[in-house]
Design an enzyme around this catalytic site. Structure first.
Site, mmCIF file in Angstrom:
data_model
loop_
_atom_site.group_PDB
_atom_site.id
_atom_site.type_symbol
_atom_site.label_atom_id
_atom_site.label_comp_id
_atom_site.label_asym_id
_atom_site.label_seq_id
_atom_site.Cartn_x
_atom_site.Cartn_y
_atom_site.Cartn_z
ATOM 1 C CB ALA A 85 -1.828 7.523 -3.653
ATOM 2 N N GLY B 130 0.834 -1.199 0.000
ATOM 3 C CA GLY B 130 0.000 0.000 0.000
ATOM 4 C C GLY B 130 0.866 1.244 0.000
ATOM 5 C CG ASN B 131 -0.157 4.640 -1.440
ATOM 6 O OD1 ASN B 131 -0.889 5.450 -0.877
ATOM 7 N ND2 ASN B 131 -0.520 3.996 -2.541
ATOM 8 C CG PHE B 132 3.017 6.458 4.038
ATOM 9 C CD1 PHE B 132 2.744 5.669 5.137
ATOM 10 C CD2 PHE B 132 4.300 6.448 3.519
ATOM 11 C CE1 PHE B 132 3.726 4.894 5.720
ATOM 12 C CE2 PHE B 132 5.298 5.674 4.086
ATOM 13 C CZ PHE B 132 5.013 4.892 5.195
ATOM 14 C CB SER B 133 -2.761 7.929 -0.160
ATOM 15 O OG SER B 133 -3.984 8.593 -0.325
#
Ligand code: C5P
Length: 397
Positions: free
Chosen positions: A277, A210-213
């Site tokens: 994102a 995943g990512n930090f969005s």
């Protein structure tokens, strides 16, 4: 431009030190030509006298359900219907809690429950009260109910402590109301698609890429578009935000699910804003059981490219549809953003740089440059709600 002229505004005043600033706010609204009805809570009267307020507004100030000596009943229903907007400034933690839970034990909160018009609150309190989970929860509830929160500032407080909780300046509150009447229902009848948040790409039943969005920018855009009368479909990856009022949310997890939902909504959309994102890669294979840690090493997780949702929509874009993308860059921002504008067949791209303090993932603020084939406009650091308004202004200009 002044759009307040002739507008009916209910000014709710509660019991906080910042009530002295409400006098300035009242003066500004009246000077701009608005008709203002002040409704004050019993504790508000401890801070500012009704005489000052009625002299400035030209109307008796309402505090109680009845006028004691005549028995005249003040109809909160009539005031609620009369209003084009209601603004509670200052809004104390107590009044915010009552508004969030529907406790109707005074004229102000009762008027709020009867108000059909948009409601604004300008919180003002000490920093610890402002940061308390219950206050934050109540503000989230109010936002989800469609109330616009005019965010407090950070600065010196009445307690002489320094922190977040200073009521926004009266000029800015009057400006927010003016802007509300300016933009009015500029997106009425339009269908808007927004993607927001990260995507999660499953590795096994408990792990993902995943990512930090956090989705805050996309959710702010959805709330703003809905406020301007649009029919909004928000395709959201996994986030911890509540549904913006009046917005249809389609919850998805992976990029492929997001693509499917976005393609479906794009068919009818007039405007599509790609604020998500999206993970660039997903594991080629999903392992159906939890990968055990007894293995000394996991050889590799082979990744395959995810679909580019913006570019896919760009290929099927019809005349009259506006497609907007985001570019979150760490270096060479303008050049990279321009390249994406062309490659993905976008009409506009919003550049935010991770190297700008206060911009990008997780923050409540953002600093953007809007780029079209005609040129670019740079904006200063603002709250994500204000940035959303700027972006939609650019789209509808
Ligand atoms: O190529 P890049 O990821 O930097 O492009 C960012 C823009 O493209 C954003 O608007 C993002 O929402 C969109 N995008 C997308 N699908 C992807 C990757 C990015 O819609 N797979």
């Amino acid at each position: 431009m002044n759009y307040l002229k002739g507008k009916h505004i209910v000014l709710g005043i509660t019991g906080g030190i910042a009530a002295y600033k409400s006098v300035v706010l009242l003066r500004l609204l009246v000077k701009a030509g608005a008709e203002v009805q002040v409704v004050i809570t019993p504790s508000g009267k401890e801070f500012i006298t009704p005489v000052t307020l009625s002299a400035l507004s030209g109307k008796p100030v309402i505090c109680d359900f009845f006028t004691a000596n005549t028995g005249e009943w003040h109809s909160h229903v009539d005031i609620g219907l009369w209003a084009d907007a209601m603004v509670v400034a200052p809004a104390t933690a107590c009044t915010l809690a009552k508004m969030a839970t529907g406790v109707a034990d005074n004229m102000l909160v009762t008027t709020y429950l009867s108000a059909k018009a948009p409601v604004f609150v300008a919180p003002a309190m000490d920093l610890d009260m402002m940061a308390h989970p219950s206050t934050l929860r109540n503000l989230d509830t109010l936002r989800a109910d469609g109330v616009t929160v005019i965010e407090p500032e950070t600065g010196e407080l009445a307690s002489h402590l320094v922190g977040r909780g200073r009521m926004e300046e009266p000029e800015k509150i009057a400006g927010a109301l003016n802007r509300f009447f300016t933009v009015g229902q500029s997106l009425l009848g339009k269908k808007v698609l927004i993607t927001a948040g990260p995507t999660y790409e499953r590795i096994d039943p408990v792990r993902f890429i995943g990512n930090f969005s956090t989705g805050k920018m996309g959710y702010a855009l959805a709330a703003e578009a809905a406020r301007r009368g649009a029919e909004v479909t928000l395709v959201s990856g996994p986030v911890a935000l509540s549904r913006p009022a009046g917005v249809h949310v389609v919850y998805v997890e992976s990029a492929r699910q997001m693509l499917e939902a976005a393609e479906k909504a794009f068919v009818e959309a007039d405007i599509a804003i790609m604020a998500a994102a999206v993970a660039d890669y997903a594991p080629e294979q999903y392992v159906g059981h939890k990968i055990k840690r007894e293995h000394d090493e996991v050889d590799s997780i082979r990744l395959v490219k995810n679909p580019d949702i913006a570019a896919t929509l760009g290929k099927s874009k019809r005349a009259g549809q506006t497609l907007v993308g985001f570019a979150l860059e760490t270096d060479n921002g303008l050049a990279n953003a321009r390249e994406k504008l062309e490659r993905k067949n976008l009409d506009m791209i919003v550049l935010n740089s991770l190297s700008d303090k206060g911009a990008g993932f997780g923050t409540d603020t953002n600093k953007i440059t809007v780029i079209t084939c005609d040129g670019e406009t740079a904006f200063p650091l603002k709250s994500k709600a204000d940035v959303a308004a700027d972006i939609i202004d650019c789209i509808t200009a």
